[in-house]
Design an enzyme around this catalytic site. Structure first.
Site, PDB file in Angstrom:
ATOM      1  CB  SER A  45      -1.020   0.054   1.058  1.00 42.82           C
ATOM      2  OG  SER A  45      -1.952  -0.879   0.944  1.00 42.82           O
ATOM      3  N   GLY A 238      -4.456  -2.080  -0.966  1.00 46.18           N
ATOM      4  CA  GLY A 238      -3.523  -1.785  -2.243  1.00 46.18           C
ATOM      5  C   GLY A 238      -3.339  -0.257  -2.150  1.00 46.18           C
ATOM      6  N   GLY A 240      -2.727   3.770  -4.057  1.00 55.19           N
ATOM      7  CA  GLY A 240      -3.344   4.791  -5.109  1.00 55.19           C
ATOM      8  C   GLY A 240      -4.517   5.185  -4.805  1.00 55.19           C
ATOM      9  CB  CYS A 265      -7.268  -0.982   3.158  1.00 54.28           C
ATOM     10  SG  CYS A 265      -6.205   0.446   3.135  1.00 54.28           S
ATOM     11  CG  ASN A 307      -0.490   2.260   4.707  1.00 47.04           C
ATOM     12  OD1 ASN A 307      -0.451   3.707   4.380  1.00 47.04           O
ATOM     13  ND2 ASN A 307      -0.016   1.368   3.983  1.00 47.04           N
ATOM     14  N   GLY A 309      -4.961   6.578   2.560  1.00 49.58           N
ATOM     15  CA  GLY A 309      -4.925   8.316   2.192  1.00 49.58           C
ATOM     16  C   GLY A 309      -6.237   8.580   1.714  1.00 49.58           C
ATOM     17  CG  HIS A 348      -4.167  -2.337   7.055  1.00 51.48           C
ATOM     18  ND1 HIS A 348      -4.051  -3.105   6.200  1.00 51.48           N
ATOM     19  CD2 HIS A 348      -4.432  -1.074   6.897  1.00 51.48           C
ATOM     20  CE1 HIS A 348      -3.859  -2.339   5.018  1.00 51.48           C
ATOM     21  NE2 HIS A 348      -4.081  -1.050   5.695  1.00 51.48           N
ATOM     22  CD  GLU A 350      -3.731  -6.495   7.403  1.00 53.00           C
ATOM     23  OE1 GLU A 350      -3.091  -5.520   6.628  1.00 53.00           O
ATOM     24  OE2 GLU A 350      -5.096  -6.389   7.503  1.00 53.00           O
TER      25      GLU A 350
END
Length: 375
Positions: A45, A238, A240, A265, A307, A309, A348, A350
Site C-alpha cells: 500500500s 492496495g 493509489g 482498505c 495505512n 490516504g 488493517h 491483520e
C-alpha cells in the site's frame, strides 16, 4: 553523503543519505509506529510514497527473513531521524541500510522528523523529492511540482499479479487455469481473493479460518470469477486512488448480489464505490499503529493499525450502515450491507505491524460465509 528533501510547497530539509547516491520522488507521509519498520517497508500500500517515521531511532533490531508483508520493499524512500547501522537482535540477518540498498531504495537521516511530521500534519501530505545529486533546493522544489499527485494515480495496476496464484509461507506460486476453471484442492469454502497489493498476513489469517484460496489479478471480471465457482470473494488492500479503478468497480458491482463479500482498505473503498458511494482524499491520511476506532456493533474501542490516504462516503446509500468510526476525525472505518452479506474494514485487522484488537474481522467474515452458504 549530503541529501536534500524538498517539498512541493517550498519547504526543504537537509540530511544525509545512508544508502549512497540517488534521487527519488513520491508523496511524503508519516507513520507513527515505534517498531514494525520492516513490515511497513514491504507493505504494497506504500507504493508511490516516501515514509517518514515519527519515532526517532529506527533500525535497532535490524532485518530478518520472516517479518515481511510482500516479496520486496515497496516504499519509494525511507526518512528517519537516526538510522541504527549496527543492529542488536538475535533474529537479525542484515542491517536496515543493507536491506534498503539491496532493493535500490533510498534512506535519508539527520532530518528533523518532528518538524517534518508537524508540517505534514498542518498542511497535508504532499509531493517530495530526495536527492544527493541536486544541491539547489529551489530546483528540487520546482521539480516536485512536476510529479503526479496521488489523486488520479492507478498504482494498484503496477503491483497486481499478472496471473492467478496460490500462496504458502514459501511465497506465491502461479496457477494455470484450464478453460477458465480451477481445480480447488481443499475442502474449505472456496474464496477468490482479488490482489490489489495484498499483505501476506491477510493470507495467513484467511488460511487460519479454513478458506481454500485462489488469488487473482485486479483485472479479473465477474464472468471470470463465476467460472471459478467460488463460495465467497475478498478484496485486498492496495495503493493509489480508488477512483481510478473504474473497471474493477464496475465488475465488483456485478458481484454484490451473487456472493458473500469482504474487503479491507482499498478493497473496502472499492466495495463502497461499487455500491454507489464515493471516495475522497484525506488531508494527511492515517498511517500508524495507534489509531483509536470504535466498533459500533459491540461498543468496543480498538487500537488499530492503519495505512490509507483516501476515505469512503456512504452517507447517500440505502441499506448500508457504518460499523466502525475513527475516533480522531470521525471518518468511516467500516460498513456492512443490511440486506446482503457484505462487510468491510478501512483499517488493517491483520496488523503486521500493530495491535491485534481487530483480528475478529476474519472470524466475522468466516461466519458470514457460513451463514450465507452453509459451508
Amino acid at each position: 553523503m549530503d541529501a536534500i528533501l524538498a517539498l512541493e510547497d517550498g519547504t526543504w530539509f537537509k540530511g544525509s543519505s545512508f544508502t549512497g547516491d540517488g534521487e527519488t520522488g513520491g508523496e511524503v507521509i508519516f507513520n507513527t509506529g515505534m517498531t514494525g519498520y520492516q513490515e511497513i517497508l514491504t507493505d504494497p500500500s506504500y507504493v508511490g510514497q516516501m515514509v517518514c517515521m515519527t519515532y526517532p531511532h529506527i533500525g535497532n533490531y535490524g532485518v530478518n527473513l520472516d517479518d515481511v508483508e510482500s516479496s520486496r520493499i515497496r516504499v519509494e524512500a525511507f526518512i528517519v531521524k537516526e538510522c541504527c547501522k549496527t543492529p542488536s537482535n538475535w533474529r537479525a540477518k542484515k542491517s536496515l541500510p543493507e536491506y534498503l540498498k539491496e532493493y535500490g531504495v533510498m534512506g535519508i537521516e539527520g532530518i528533523d522528523t518532528r518538524a517534518l511530521t508537524r508540517h505534514l500534519r498542518l498542511h497535508g501530505a504532499m509531493r517530495g523529492l530526495i536527492s544527493t545529486r541536486e544541491s539547489d533546493p529551489e530546483r528540487l522544489i520546482a521539480r516536485c511540482r512536476e510529479l503526479p499527485t496521488m489523486e488520479g494515480q492507478n498504482l494498484a495496476e503496477r503491483i497486481t499479479p499478472k496471473k492467478p496464484y496460490v500462496w504458502s509461507e514459501q511465497g506465491p506460486k502461479d496457477v494455470e487455469l484450464v478453460n477458465g476453471k480451477y481445480e480447488w484442492p481443499g475442502p474449505g469454502p472456496r474464496l477468490v481473493v482479488f490482489d490489489f497489493g495484498i499483505k501476506w498476513n491477510i493470507l495467513r489469517l484467511l488460511t487460519a479460518q479454513g478458506f481454500d484460496m485462489l488469488m487473482v489479478p485486479s483485472s479479473f471480471t465477474a464472468e471470470q470469477v463465476t467460472a471459478l465457482s467460488p463460495d465467497a470473494i475478498f478484496f485486498s488492500p492496495g495503493p493509489g486512488d480508488p477512483a481510478t479503478l473504474q473497471g474493477p468497480i464496475a465488475e465488483i458491482s456485478k458481484m454484490t448480489d451473487a456472493y458473500p463479500l469482504g474487503g479491507i482498505c482499498l478493497g473496502h473503498q472499492l466495495l463502497g464505490s461499487a455500491l454507489g458511494g464515493s471516495t475522497f482524499k484525506l488531508k494527511f491520511g492515517h498511517h500508524g499503529v495507534n489509531h483509536p476506532v470504535k466498533d459500533l456493533i459491540t461498543g468496543r474501542i480498538e487500537i488499530s493499525s492503519q495505512n490509507h490516504g483516501f476515505c469512503v462516503d456512504i452517507s447517500s446509500l440505502q441499506d448500508v450502515e457504518m460499523t466502525h468510526v475513527n475516533l480522531n476525525d470521525q471518518t468511516l472505518e467500516g460498513f456492512r450491507h443490511t440486506k446482503k452479506p457484505i462487510i468491510t474494514l478501512q483499517y488493517h485487522p491483520e496488523a503486521g505491524p500493530g495491535p491485534h484488537d481487530a483480528q475478529f474481522f476474519f472470524t466475522r467474515f468466516r461466519n458470514l460465509v457460513r451463514e450465507s452458504t452453509g459451508k
